[in-house]
Motif scaffolding. Sequence first.
Motif, PDB file in Angstrom:
ATOM      1  N   ARG A 176      13.477  58.002 -34.085  1.00 27.08           N
ATOM      2  CA  ARG A 176      13.326  56.747 -32.964  1.00 27.08           C
ATOM      3  C   ARG A 176      14.154  55.701 -33.967  1.00 27.08           C
ATOM      4  N   PHE A 177      14.962  54.711 -33.268  1.00 25.81           N
ATOM      5  CA  PHE A 177      15.639  53.668 -33.769  1.00 25.81           C
ATOM      6  C   PHE A 177      15.168  52.416 -33.259  1.00 25.81           C
ATOM      7  N   ASP A 178      15.318  51.382 -34.140  1.00 27.54           N
ATOM      8  CA  ASP A 178      15.076  49.994 -33.433  1.00 27.54           C
ATOM      9  C   ASP A 178      16.481  49.345 -33.655  1.00 27.54           C
ATOM     10  N   ILE A 179      17.195  49.021 -32.525  1.00 25.89           N
ATOM     11  CA  ILE A 179      18.531  48.399 -32.837  1.00 25.89           C
ATOM     12  C   ILE A 179      18.544  47.086 -33.531  1.00 25.89           C
ATOM     13  N   TYR A 180      17.439  46.196 -33.306  1.00 29.64           N
ATOM     14  CA  TYR A 180      17.386  45.057 -34.357  1.00 29.64           C
ATOM     15  C   TYR A 180      17.191  45.388 -35.790  1.00 29.64           C
ATOM     16  N   LYS A 181      16.503  46.274 -36.170  1.00 31.26           N
ATOM     17  CA  LYS A 181      16.166  46.671 -37.665  1.00 31.26           C
ATOM     18  C   LYS A 181      17.103  47.464 -38.138  1.00 31.26           C
ATOM     19  N   ASP A 182      17.573  48.583 -37.561  1.00 35.93           N
ATOM     20  CA  ASP A 182      18.184  49.691 -38.073  1.00 35.93           C
ATOM     21  C   ASP A 182      19.849  49.710 -37.649  1.00 35.93           C
ATOM     22  N   ALA A 183      20.315  48.382 -37.287  1.00 35.91           N
ATOM     23  CA  ALA A 183      21.712  48.141 -36.954  1.00 35.91           C
ATOM     24  C   ALA A 183      22.260  47.901 -38.643  1.00 35.91           C
ATOM     25  N   SER A 184      23.572  48.606 -38.517  1.00 33.13           N
ATOM     26  CA  SER A 184      24.434  48.508 -39.816  1.00 33.13           C
ATOM     27  C   SER A 184      25.570  47.501 -39.392  1.00 33.13           C
ATOM     28  N   LEU A 185      25.817  46.917 -40.524  1.00 30.18           N
ATOM     29  CA  LEU A 185      26.952  45.922 -40.410  1.00 30.18           C
ATOM     30  C   LEU A 185      28.330  46.637 -39.992  1.00 30.18           C
ATOM     31  N   ASP A 186      28.616  47.773 -40.608  1.00 29.02           N
ATOM     32  CA  ASP A 186      29.730  48.256 -40.505  1.00 29.02           C
ATOM     33  C   ASP A 186      29.674  49.059 -39.206  1.00 29.02           C
ATOM     34  N   ALA A 187      28.627  49.622 -38.650  1.00 31.55           N
ATOM     35  CA  ALA A 187      28.571  50.130 -37.372  1.00 31.55           C
ATOM     36  C   ALA A 187      28.799  49.056 -36.314  1.00 31.55           C
ATOM     37  N   SER A 188      28.088  47.933 -36.556  1.00 26.60           N
ATOM     38  CA  SER A 188      28.252  46.750 -35.622  1.00 26.60           C
ATOM     39  C   SER A 188      29.553  46.410 -35.562  1.00 26.60           C
ATOM     40  N   LYS A 189      30.257  46.106 -36.773  1.00 27.50           N
ATOM     41  CA  LYS A 189      31.705  45.671 -36.849  1.00 27.50           C
ATOM     42  C   LYS A 189      32.521  46.663 -36.053  1.00 27.50           C
TER      43      LYS A 189
END
Length: 143
Positions: free
Chosen positions: A22-35
Amino acid sequence: MKKIIIFVFFIFLAMPCSAEKRFDIYKDASLDASKILFEYITKENTNEFLKIAKINQEACLAFFYDLNADGENEIIGTVFSSAYSGTAGYSLIILQKNKDNYKEISYLINYYPQNGITILNSCSLGYQDISIWGNKQYDSPLM
Protein backbone atom coordinates in the motif's frame (compact mmCIF):
# COMPACT_ATOMS: atom_id res chain seq x y z
CA MET A 1 10.81 -33.21 -20.53
CA LYS A 2 8.02 -31.28 -22.28
CA LYS A 3 5.64 -31.94 -19.38
CA ILE A 4 8.16 -30.57 -16.87
CA ILE A 5 8.69 -27.38 -18.87
CA ILE A 6 4.93 -26.85 -19.25
CA PHE A 7 4.40 -27.54 -15.53
CA VAL A 8 7.12 -25.06 -14.52
CA PHE A 9 5.72 -22.48 -16.95
CA PHE A 10 2.21 -22.98 -15.50
CA ILE A 11 3.50 -22.56 -11.94
CA PHE A 12 5.30 -19.35 -12.98
CA LEU A 13 2.08 -17.93 -14.45
CA ALA A 14 -0.03 -19.00 -11.50
CA MET A 15 2.28 -17.48 -8.89
CA PRO A 16 1.45 -14.02 -7.62
CA CYS A 17 3.65 -11.28 -9.02
CA SER A 18 4.77 -9.95 -5.68
CA ALA A 19 3.53 -9.14 -2.20
CA GLU A 20 0.67 -6.67 -1.82
CA LYS A 21 1.88 -3.18 -0.93
CA ARG A 22 0.00 0.00 0.00
CA PHE A 23 1.22 3.50 -0.91
CA ASP A 24 0.25 6.96 0.28
CA ILE A 25 0.97 9.38 -2.57
CA TYR A 26 1.61 12.20 -0.09
CA LYS A 27 4.09 10.29 2.08
CA ASP A 28 5.65 7.94 -0.46
CA ALA A 29 6.22 10.40 -3.31
CA SER A 30 9.76 10.52 -4.65
CA LEU A 31 11.24 13.81 -5.86
CA ASP A 32 12.80 12.03 -8.85
CA ALA A 33 9.58 10.21 -9.83
CA SER A 34 7.54 13.41 -9.36
CA LYS A 35 9.98 15.32 -11.57
CA ILE A 36 9.70 12.69 -14.32
CA LEU A 37 5.88 12.89 -14.16
CA PHE A 38 6.04 16.71 -14.37
CA GLU A 39 8.40 16.54 -17.37
CA TYR A 40 6.05 14.09 -19.09
CA ILE A 41 3.04 16.35 -18.46
CA THR A 42 4.90 19.41 -19.78
CA LYS A 43 5.82 17.58 -22.99
CA GLU A 44 2.20 16.51 -23.51
CA ASN A 45 0.68 19.99 -23.03
CA THR A 46 1.22 23.57 -24.16
CA ASN A 47 2.70 26.23 -21.88
CA GLU A 48 -0.59 28.10 -22.03
CA PHE A 49 -2.50 25.03 -20.84
CA LEU A 50 -0.01 24.44 -18.00
CA LYS A 51 -0.40 28.05 -16.88
CA ILE A 52 -4.22 28.02 -17.02
CA ALA A 53 -4.39 24.65 -15.23
CA LYS A 54 -1.79 25.84 -12.67
CA ILE A 55 0.42 22.82 -13.24
CA ASN A 56 3.90 23.13 -11.82
CA GLN A 57 6.36 20.63 -10.41
CA GLU A 58 4.81 20.85 -6.92
CA ALA A 59 1.45 19.76 -8.40
CA CYS A 60 2.94 16.41 -9.47
CA LEU A 61 3.42 13.65 -6.91
CA ALA A 62 4.67 10.22 -7.96
CA PHE A 63 6.62 7.19 -6.79
CA PHE A 64 8.58 4.38 -8.42
CA TYR A 65 7.37 0.76 -8.51
CA ASP A 66 8.24 -2.11 -10.85
CA LEU A 67 4.78 -3.33 -11.87
CA ASN A 68 5.89 -5.91 -14.45
CA ALA A 69 9.02 -7.33 -12.77
CA ASP A 70 11.26 -6.33 -15.68
CA GLY A 71 13.78 -4.61 -13.40
CA GLU A 72 12.72 -1.12 -14.55
CA ASN A 73 10.49 0.97 -12.30
CA GLU A 74 7.27 2.44 -13.61
CA ILE A 75 6.14 5.90 -12.43
CA ILE A 76 2.81 5.98 -10.59
CA GLY A 77 1.50 9.45 -9.86
CA THR A 78 -1.12 12.13 -9.69
CA VAL A 79 -1.26 15.71 -10.96
CA PHE A 80 -3.04 17.92 -8.44
CA SER A 81 -4.74 20.27 -10.87
CA SER A 82 -8.30 20.90 -12.01
CA ALA A 83 -7.21 19.61 -15.42
CA TYR A 84 -6.61 16.15 -13.95
CA SER A 85 -9.47 16.01 -11.46
CA GLY A 86 -13.19 16.47 -11.12
CA THR A 87 -16.11 15.68 -8.87
CA ALA A 88 -15.33 11.96 -9.14
CA GLY A 89 -11.76 12.36 -7.88
CA TYR A 90 -8.31 12.59 -9.38
CA SER A 91 -6.54 10.74 -12.16
CA LEU A 92 -3.81 8.21 -11.50
CA ILE A 93 -1.19 8.17 -14.26
CA ILE A 94 1.21 5.29 -14.84
CA LEU A 95 4.27 5.79 -17.01
CA GLN A 96 6.68 3.15 -18.31
CA LYS A 97 10.23 3.80 -19.45
CA ASN A 98 10.63 3.42 -23.19
CA LYS A 99 14.29 3.78 -24.24
CA ASP A 100 15.17 7.36 -23.25
CA ASN A 101 11.69 8.62 -22.40
CA TYR A 102 8.44 7.58 -20.74
CA LYS A 103 5.09 6.60 -22.23
CA GLU A 104 1.72 6.47 -20.58
CA ILE A 105 0.51 2.91 -20.07
CA SER A 106 -2.49 3.63 -17.88
CA TYR A 107 -4.72 6.50 -16.88
CA LEU A 108 -7.16 5.62 -14.12
CA ILE A 109 -9.90 8.03 -13.08
CA ASN A 110 -12.07 8.33 -9.96
CA TYR A 111 -9.16 8.07 -7.57
CA TYR A 112 -9.13 9.69 -4.14
CA PRO A 113 -5.46 10.14 -3.10
CA GLN A 114 -6.27 10.23 0.61
CA ASN A 115 -7.48 6.61 0.33
CA GLY A 116 -4.13 5.33 -0.95
CA ILE A 117 -3.00 3.04 -3.72
CA THR A 118 -2.61 -0.69 -3.21
CA ILE A 119 -0.42 -2.73 -5.53
CA LEU A 120 -2.08 -6.14 -5.43
CA ASN A 121 -0.30 -9.47 -5.56
CA SER A 122 -2.37 -10.52 -8.59
CA CYS A 123 -1.40 -9.84 -12.20
CA SER A 124 -3.25 -9.03 -15.41
CA LEU A 125 -1.62 -8.58 -18.80
CA GLY A 126 1.82 -9.02 -17.20
CA TYR A 127 1.44 -6.14 -14.72
CA GLN A 128 0.48 -6.17 -11.08
CA ASP A 129 -3.10 -5.09 -10.50
CA ILE A 130 -3.80 -1.86 -8.63
CA SER A 131 -6.61 -1.16 -6.19
CA ILE A 132 -7.68 2.46 -5.79
CA TRP A 133 -10.59 4.04 -3.97
CA GLY A 134 -12.97 6.59 -5.39
CA ASN A 135 -16.55 6.67 -4.25
CA LYS A 136 -16.07 2.91 -3.90
CA GLN A 137 -13.13 0.51 -4.31
CA TYR A 138 -11.85 -0.21 -7.82
CA ASP A 139 -9.58 -3.18 -8.46
CA SER A 140 -8.12 -2.29 -11.82
CA PRO A 141 -5.90 -4.24 -14.16
CA LEU A 142 -3.72 -1.97 -16.25
CA MET A 143 -5.10 -1.34 -19.71
